[in-house]
Design an enzyme around this catalytic site. Structure first.
Site, PDB file in Angstrom:
ATOM      1  N   CYS A 161       3.491 -28.510  -2.429  1.00  0.00           N
ATOM      2  CA  CYS A 161       3.816 -27.507  -1.417  1.00  0.00           C
ATOM      3  C   CYS A 161       5.250 -27.038  -1.576  1.00  0.00           C
ATOM      4  O   CYS A 161       6.164 -27.838  -1.711  1.00  0.00           O
ATOM      5  CB  CYS A 161       3.610 -28.010   0.004  1.00  0.00           C
ATOM      6  SG  CYS A 161       1.921 -28.336   0.432  1.00  0.00           S
ATOM      7  N   ARG A 194       6.259 -26.968  -8.639  1.00  0.00           N
ATOM      8  CA  ARG A 194       6.005 -28.136  -7.800  1.00  0.00           C
ATOM      9  C   ARG A 194       4.513 -28.472  -7.737  1.00  0.00           C
ATOM     10  O   ARG A 194       4.150 -29.586  -7.354  1.00  0.00           O
ATOM     11  CB  ARG A 194       6.527 -27.876  -6.378  1.00  0.00           C
ATOM     12  CG  ARG A 194       8.033 -27.721  -6.304  1.00  0.00           C
ATOM     13  CD  ARG A 194       8.458 -27.264  -4.925  1.00  0.00           C
ATOM     14  NE  ARG A 194       8.168 -28.236  -3.905  1.00  0.00           N
ATOM     15  CZ  ARG A 194       8.963 -29.226  -3.525  1.00  0.00           C
ATOM     16  NH1 ARG A 194      10.128 -29.382  -4.103  1.00  0.00           N
ATOM     17  NH2 ARG A 194       8.617 -30.064  -2.574  1.00  0.00           N
ATOM     18  N   TRP A 202      -0.577 -27.158  -1.724  1.00  0.00           N
ATOM     19  CA  TRP A 202      -1.328 -28.132  -2.540  1.00  0.00           C
ATOM     20  C   TRP A 202      -2.271 -28.810  -1.557  1.00  0.00           C
ATOM     21  O   TRP A 202      -1.843 -29.560  -0.686  1.00  0.00           O
ATOM     22  CB  TRP A 202      -0.358 -29.126  -3.170  1.00  0.00           C
ATOM     23  CG  TRP A 202      -0.969 -29.995  -4.220  1.00  0.00           C
ATOM     24  CD1 TRP A 202      -1.074 -29.708  -5.550  1.00  0.00           C
ATOM     25  CD2 TRP A 202      -1.536 -31.309  -4.053  1.00  0.00           C
ATOM     26  NE1 TRP A 202      -1.681 -30.758  -6.213  1.00  0.00           N
ATOM     27  CE2 TRP A 202      -1.971 -31.751  -5.323  1.00  0.00           C
ATOM     28  CE3 TRP A 202      -1.717 -32.148  -2.956  1.00  0.00           C
ATOM     29  CZ2 TRP A 202      -2.573 -32.988  -5.523  1.00  0.00           C
ATOM     30  CZ3 TRP A 202      -2.321 -33.382  -3.155  1.00  0.00           C
ATOM     31  CH2 TRP A 202      -2.741 -33.789  -4.431  1.00  0.00           C
ATOM     32  N   ASN A 243       4.820 -28.315   5.136  1.00  0.00           N
ATOM     33  CA  ASN A 243       4.669 -29.234   4.008  1.00  0.00           C
ATOM     34  C   ASN A 243       4.631 -30.635   4.606  1.00  0.00           C
ATOM     35  O   ASN A 243       5.466 -30.962   5.439  1.00  0.00           O
ATOM     36  CB  ASN A 243       5.862 -29.066   3.042  1.00  0.00           C
ATOM     37  CG  ASN A 243       5.827 -30.057   1.893  1.00  0.00           C
ATOM     38  OD1 ASN A 243       4.817 -30.712   1.664  1.00  0.00           O
ATOM     39  ND2 ASN A 243       6.927 -30.149   1.167  1.00  0.00           N
ATOM     40  N   GLY A 244       3.675 -31.448   4.185  1.00  0.00           N
ATOM     41  CA  GLY A 244       3.596 -32.814   4.721  1.00  0.00           C
ATOM     42  C   GLY A 244       2.196 -33.097   5.228  1.00  0.00           C
ATOM     43  O   GLY A 244       1.255 -32.342   4.963  1.00  0.00           O
ATOM     44  N   GLU A 249       2.946 -44.870 -21.235  1.00  0.00           N
ATOM     45  CA  GLU A 249       3.500 -43.539 -21.011  1.00  0.00           C
ATOM     46  C   GLU A 249       2.864 -42.517 -21.961  1.00  0.00           C
ATOM     47  O   GLU A 249       2.584 -41.379 -21.577  1.00  0.00           O
ATOM     48  CB  GLU A 249       5.030 -43.582 -21.168  1.00  0.00           C
ATOM     49  CG  GLU A 249       5.742 -42.239 -21.167  1.00  0.00           C
ATOM     50  CD  GLU A 249       5.544 -41.413 -19.913  1.00  0.00           C
ATOM     51  OE1 GLU A 249       4.916 -41.899 -18.952  1.00  0.00           O
ATOM     52  OE2 GLU A 249       5.989 -40.252 -19.898  1.00  0.00           O
ATOM     53  N   LYS A 269       0.958 -39.162 -20.708  1.00  0.00           N
ATOM     54  CA  LYS A 269       1.421 -37.835 -21.139  1.00  0.00           C
ATOM     55  C   LYS A 269       0.257 -37.021 -21.663  1.00  0.00           C
ATOM     56  O   LYS A 269       0.089 -35.866 -21.311  1.00  0.00           O
ATOM     57  CB  LYS A 269       2.479 -38.046 -22.219  1.00  0.00           C
ATOM     58  CG  LYS A 269       3.622 -37.109 -22.288  1.00  0.00           C
ATOM     59  CD  LYS A 269       4.708 -37.209 -21.258  1.00  0.00           C
ATOM     60  CE  LYS A 269       4.279 -37.347 -19.831  1.00  0.00           C
ATOM     61  NZ  LYS A 269       5.196 -37.829 -18.898  1.00  0.00           N
ATOM     62  N   GLU A 298      -2.482 -36.103 -18.779  1.00  0.00           N
ATOM     63  CA  GLU A 298      -2.133 -35.203 -17.676  1.00  0.00           C
ATOM     64  C   GLU A 298      -2.038 -33.743 -18.097  1.00  0.00           C
ATOM     65  O   GLU A 298      -2.211 -32.855 -17.269  1.00  0.00           O
ATOM     66  CB  GLU A 298      -0.852 -35.649 -16.953  1.00  0.00           C
ATOM     67  CG  GLU A 298       0.424 -35.501 -17.724  1.00  0.00           C
ATOM     68  CD  GLU A 298       1.660 -35.912 -16.922  1.00  0.00           C
ATOM     69  OE1 GLU A 298       1.679 -35.731 -15.699  1.00  0.00           O
ATOM     70  OE2 GLU A 298       2.624 -36.402 -17.541  1.00  0.00           O
ATOM     71  N   HIS A 323     -11.498 -57.701 -25.713  1.00  0.00           N
ATOM     72  CA  HIS A 323     -12.068 -58.148 -24.436  1.00  0.00           C
ATOM     73  C   HIS A 323     -12.782 -57.016 -23.707  1.00  0.00           C
ATOM     74  O   HIS A 323     -13.013 -57.110 -22.503  1.00  0.00           O
ATOM     75  CB  HIS A 323     -10.966 -58.782 -23.591  1.00  0.00           C
ATOM     76  CG  HIS A 323     -10.343 -59.959 -24.288  1.00  0.00           C
ATOM     77  ND1 HIS A 323     -10.963 -61.187 -24.352  1.00  0.00           N
ATOM     78  CD2 HIS A 323      -9.203 -60.059 -25.010  1.00  0.00           C
ATOM     79  CE1 HIS A 323     -10.212 -62.015 -25.068  1.00  0.00           C
ATOM     80  NE2 HIS A 323      -9.144 -61.351 -25.480  1.00  0.00           N
ATOM     81  N   LYS A 374       4.666 -31.548  -9.063  1.00  0.00           N
ATOM     82  CA  LYS A 374       5.875 -32.138  -9.634  1.00  0.00           C
ATOM     83  C   LYS A 374       6.460 -33.185  -8.711  1.00  0.00           C
ATOM     84  O   LYS A 374       6.951 -34.215  -9.144  1.00  0.00           O
ATOM     85  CB  LYS A 374       6.897 -31.026  -9.913  1.00  0.00           C
ATOM     86  CG  LYS A 374       8.177 -31.502 -10.576  1.00  0.00           C
ATOM     87  CD  LYS A 374       7.917 -31.983 -11.987  1.00  0.00           C
ATOM     88  CE  LYS A 374       9.126 -32.571 -12.668  1.00  0.00           C
ATOM     89  NZ  LYS A 374       8.739 -33.361 -13.854  1.00  0.00           N
TER      90      LYS A 374
HETATM   91  C1  AGP Z   1       4.664 -37.749 -15.143  1.00  0.00           C
HETATM   92  O1  AGP Z   1       4.603 -36.881 -16.197  1.00  0.00           O
HETATM   93  C2  AGP Z   1       4.200 -37.273 -13.842  1.00  0.00           C
HETATM   94  N1  AGP Z   1       4.540 -35.970 -13.539  1.00  0.00           N
HETATM   95  C3  AGP Z   1       4.303 -38.260 -12.693  1.00  0.00           C
HETATM   96  O2  AGP Z   1       3.666 -39.431 -13.101  1.00  0.00           O
HETATM   97  C4  AGP Z   1       5.687 -38.606 -12.130  1.00  0.00           C
HETATM   98  O3  AGP Z   1       6.430 -39.327 -13.057  1.00  0.00           O
HETATM   99  C5  AGP Z   1       5.509 -39.385 -10.813  1.00  0.00           C
HETATM  100  O4  AGP Z   1       4.842 -38.579  -9.893  1.00  0.00           O
HETATM  101  C6  AGP Z   1       6.810 -39.887 -10.227  1.00  0.00           C
HETATM  102  O5  AGP Z   1       7.627 -38.842  -9.824  1.00  0.00           O
HETATM  103  P1  AGP Z   1       9.137 -39.102  -9.453  1.00  0.00           P
HETATM  104  O6  AGP Z   1       9.807 -39.613 -10.680  1.00  0.00           O
HETATM  105  O7  AGP Z   1       9.668 -37.756  -9.040  1.00  0.00           O
HETATM  106  O8  AGP Z   1       9.167 -40.101  -8.346  1.00  0.00           O
END
Ligand code: AGP
Length: 609
Positions: A2, A27, A76, A100-101, A482, A486, A489, A505, A604
Site C-alpha cells: 500500500c 512497494r 495491496w 494503509n494497515g 537466498e 531469489k 520470487e 532423506h 517491497k
Molecule cells: C527478498 O527479495 C524479498 N523482497 C523479501 O524476502 C524481503 O527481504 C523481506 O520481506 C524482508 O524485508 P525487510 O528487509 O524490508 O524487512
C-alpha cells in the site's frame, strides 16, 4: 505494501498525486485510486482502478479537473478481493479516506456501529470511513472526529483524509504503518515513503504515531490527541533523486546488483578505523557486545537468510549460542530471551511489521536490541536500542540484492568487533578479518566483470524448467536459501534449497532428467562431501550448475556448467556467490519476460502481519 500520497499546494494536484503513485509502485499493489478536491464544487473527483497506475492515469485524464489538493493510494489487497470497489479512496458522506494497515476489530466495529447494510466494499478501511463520517456529522470537528475514530480502532493504520467541506486540507494520522511529510514552496506533501517526496524536498519528517497532521498548502501542523502542538523532527535524505531512477539500466534489479561494490564501500569504510572495526560513529557501546551470553537474530525473507549466514559466522567464532528466527514465528513461540540476550534484527525497509513486533517482544523480555536497517529513521530504526545503518541507498526492486550484501557486511563487521572484544580473536586476527571485510567490495567488483555471461547461460536452462534445486552444506547451505528465494520470487519457478546431506532423506526423489541443481561448494572442509552429493544428483540426470572455488580441481564430467569464484577465505565466499545467484535469477526472470522489479503478489515493504 500500500502506498499513500497526499498533496495540498500551488501546483496541479492531479499531476503530483499520479507521479507520487508511480514512485510508490515498487512497494507492491494490485489496484490504485485517486481523489481530487475540485475548485468549482464540493464533490470530490474520485477514480479507482484495478491494475497498474498507468490504467488509473488513463481513466483520470479522461475527465480533467482543476485541483490543488488530492490524495492517492496503491492497494495491496488484504480484506476483500482486487476490485475497483475495494480500491481506495473510500467516500462516505463528507469523508474521503485512504488507509494503509489492518483494522483488526473491523468485524466488531461493523456490529457496534450497525454498518452491515451500509458497506459498499469488503474492506476494513471502509469501516473506518463510515465511523469517521459518523463522528464528523456529530461533532463537525475534524480533530475530534479523527480522535474518536482512532480511539475505537484496534490495529495498524496510516490514514489520509479529506473532508468535502474543508478546502485545501488533508488530515493524517498513523499507528505503526509509516508516513512521512514535507513542505516546500510548491506546497505540502505526505507519503508512505520519501521516494514520493524527494523530487520536491530532501528535508522531511516522520509523522509521529497518533499525532494528527493538518496538511495545508502553507505548511503542516501537528497536534497530539489532547490538542497540544507537536514540533516535527526534521531529517534529510542522504541520496539524490537519480539514485531512485534506472539510470539507463532496463530494470532496477540489475542496476542494484551492479551498485553492490559502492554500497559495500559505503557500509564498511566508515566503520574501519586504523585497520580495526569501530562502531563509535554509530554510538554503539562495547558493553553491548561483551555483556551478552546468547545472540538471537530475527528477520524475514532475504534479511533472515542474511541472518542465517551471520549465525554460521558468529557461532564458531564467538562460541556462544546464536539462533536465527523468522520474525512471524518468533512472535508466537516462547523463545528463550532474557537480559543476557543480544537481539539483532535485520530489515532493509525498517518497516516489516513482524520484525518490528518481534523486536518489541524481545525487548520486553529483557533483551538489548540492535537493528541492522537500510532506511533511515524507519520504525525499526527508531524503536531499537541501537542501530547499525547499512548504506545501500534506495532499493526499489522488490527482490532484494544490494540490501542483502550490505546486511551481510554489517554482520561480518559485528563478528570482527565481537570477536576482538570477547577475546575470541587476537588483535592480529581481528585486524586480518577486518582487512578481509575491506576487500569485499573489490571481490564483488571482480565477480561482476566476469560472471554475467555465465549466469545468462545458466538462465537458458532455468527458463525451460518448472523446478530448480539449490544445494550446499554449512555456509553454502545458508547461501543456497537466498539463491532459491531469489529465483522463485521473480521467475515463478518452484525453487527449493536443500542441505546437500539431506537430499537422500526425501528431496532427491524429485530429481529427474534435466532438473537444474545449483550446487554451491565453496567451503574447503566440506568440499568433498558436497561433491559426493553432486554426483548423486548427476547420476539421476540432473543438470548441475556448480559454483566453486577457483583453486579447486574439478573433473569436467562433474557438472554441466562450472562457475568459479576467486580464491579467498571461505568465510567470505558468500559475497561472490550472492552476485552469481542474483544474476541467475535476474536473467531467468527477464528471459521469461516477467516484470522483474515488481513480481506478482509481492510487496517491497510488508507492513501487515
Ligand atoms: C527478498 O527479495 C524479498 N523482497 C523479501 O524476502 C524481503 O527481504 C523481506 O520481506 C524482508 O524485508 P525487510 O528487509 O524490508 O524487512
Amino acid at each position: 505494501m500500500c502506498g499513500i500520497i497526499g498533496f495540498s499546494g500551488y501546483i496541479d494536484a492531479e499531476k503530483v498525486v499520479l507521479e507520487g503513485l508511480k514512485e510508490l509502485e515498487y512497494r507492491g499493489y494490485d489496484s490504485a485510486g485517486i481523489a481530487l478536491q475540485r475548485e468549482d464544487s464540493d464533490i470530490p473527483y474520485i477514480v479507482k482502478k484495478t491494475g497498474p497506475v498507468k490504467e488509473l492515469e488513463k481513466a483520470v485524464l479522461e475527465n480533467r479537473v482543476e485541483s490543488f489538493c488530492g490524495i492517492g493510494h496503491t492497494r495491496w489487497a488484504t480484506h476483500g478481493g482486487v476490485t475497483d470497489v475495494n480500491a481506495h479512496p473510500h467516500h462516505i458522506g463528507k469523508v474521503v479516506l485512504i488507509h494503509n494497515g489492518i483494522i483488526e476489530n473491523y468485524q466488531e466495529l461493523i456490529n457496534s456501529y450497525e454498518l452491515k447494510d451500509k458497506l459498499i466494499s469488503e474492506t476494513d478501511s471502509e469501516v473506518a470511513c463510515h465511523i469517521l463520517n459518523y463522528y464528523y456529522e456529530k461533532t463537525k470537528d475534524p480533530f475530534e472526529s479523527i480522535k474518536r475514530t482512532v480511539g475505537v480502532i484496534i490495529g495498524s493504520y496510516s490514514f489520509c483524509i479529506m473532508f468535502s467541506d474543508i478546502k485545501d486540507t488533508i488530515f493524517s494520522i498513523r499507528n505503526v504503518s509509516p508516513l512521512v511529510a514535507a513542505s516546500c514552496d510548491k506546497g505540502s506533501f505526505i507519503a508512505s515513503d520519501v521516494t514520493a517526496l524527494i523530487q520536491y524536498s530532501k528535508k522531511y519528517f516522520v509523522l509521529p504515531e497518533k499525532v494528527i497532521a493538518e496538511i495545508k498548502k502553507t505548511g503542516i501542523e501537528l497536534r497530539s490527541p489532547d490538542g497540544k502542538k507537536v514540533e516535527p523532527d526534521y531529517l534529510t535524505v542522504d541520496w539524490d533523486v537519480e539514485a531512485a531512477q534506472k539510470a539507463g539500466y532496463p530494470h532496477f534489479m540489475i542496476k542494484e546488483i551492479n551498485e553492490q561494490p559502492d554500497a559495500l564501500e559505503r557500509t564498511v569504510r566508515p566503520r574501519i578505523v586504523s585497520g580495526m572495526t569501530d562502531f563509535s560513529g554509530d554510538n554503539i557501546p562495547d558493553s553491548l557486545f561483551t555483556d551478552c551470553s546468547r545472540i538471537i537474530i530475527i528477520a524475514c525473507g532475504t534479511a533472515n537468510y542474511a541472518g542465517t549466514v551471520g549465525k554460521s559466522i558468529f557461532e564458531p567464532l564467538l562460541k556462544i549460542p546464536v539462533n536465527v528466527y523468522i520474525a512471524s514465528e518468533y512472535r508466537y513461540e516462547d523463545v528463550i530471551t532474557d537480559k543476557n540476550t543480544l537481539c539483532i534484527v535485520i530489515s532493509q525497509s525498517g518497516e516489516t511489521v513482524d520484525t518490528l513486533e518481534a523486536m518489541k517482544l524481545a525487548s520486553q523480555k529483557g533483551a538489548k536490541t540492535l537493528a541492522i536497517v537500510n532506511v533511515k529513521a524507519s520504525t525499526i530504526a527508531r524503536e531499537a536500542d541501537y542501530v547499525l545503518y547499512t548504506h545501500a541507498g534506495p532499493e526499489i526492486s522488490v527482490a532484494s540484492t544490494k540490501a542483502y550484501t550490505v546486511q551481510l557486511a554489517a554482520l561480518y563487521l559485528l563478528a570482527a568487533k565481537m570477536g576482538e572484544l570477547r577475546g575470541c580473536l587476537t588483535n592480529d586476527e581481528a585486524s586480518e578479518f577486518t582487512k578481509a571485510i575491506e576487500n569485499i567490495s573489490d571481490t564483488v567488483k571482480k565477480v561482476l566483470e566476469y560472471v554475467p555471461a555465465q549466469c545468462k547461460h545458466v538462465s537458458e536452462t532455468m527458463i525451460k524448467s518448472k523446478d530448480a534445486f539449490y544445494i550446499g552444506r554449512g555456509l553454502d547451505y545458508a547461501f543456497s536459501l537466498e539463491g532459491a528465494l531469489k529465483l522463485k520470487e521473480i521467475s515463478y519457478i518452484h525453487a527449493e534449497a536443500c542441505a546437500a546431506g539431506e537430499l537422500k532423506h526425501g528431496t532427491i526423489a524429485l530429481i529427474e532428467k534435466d532438473t537444474p541443481v545449483v550446487a554451491i561448494a565453496t567451503q574447503k572442509k566440506i568440499f568433498a562431501k558436497t561433491l559426493s552429493n553432486v554426483k548423486e544428483v548427476k547420476a539421476r540426470g540432473a543438470f548441475v550448475i556448480l559454483i566453486s572455488r577457483g583453486d579447486e580441481e574439478i573433473a569436467e564430467e562433474t557438472c554441466d556448467i562450472l562457475i568459479k569464484i576467486p580464491s579467498m577465505d571461505d568465510r567470505f565466499a558468500v559475497f561472490a556467490v550472492a552476485v552469481i545467484l542474483q544474476l541467475i535469477a535476474y536473467y531467468t526472470a527477464d528471459g521469461k519476460g516477467f516484470n522483474v522489479d515488481k513480481p506478482r503478489n509481492l510487496a517491497k515493504s510488508v507492513t501487515v502481519e
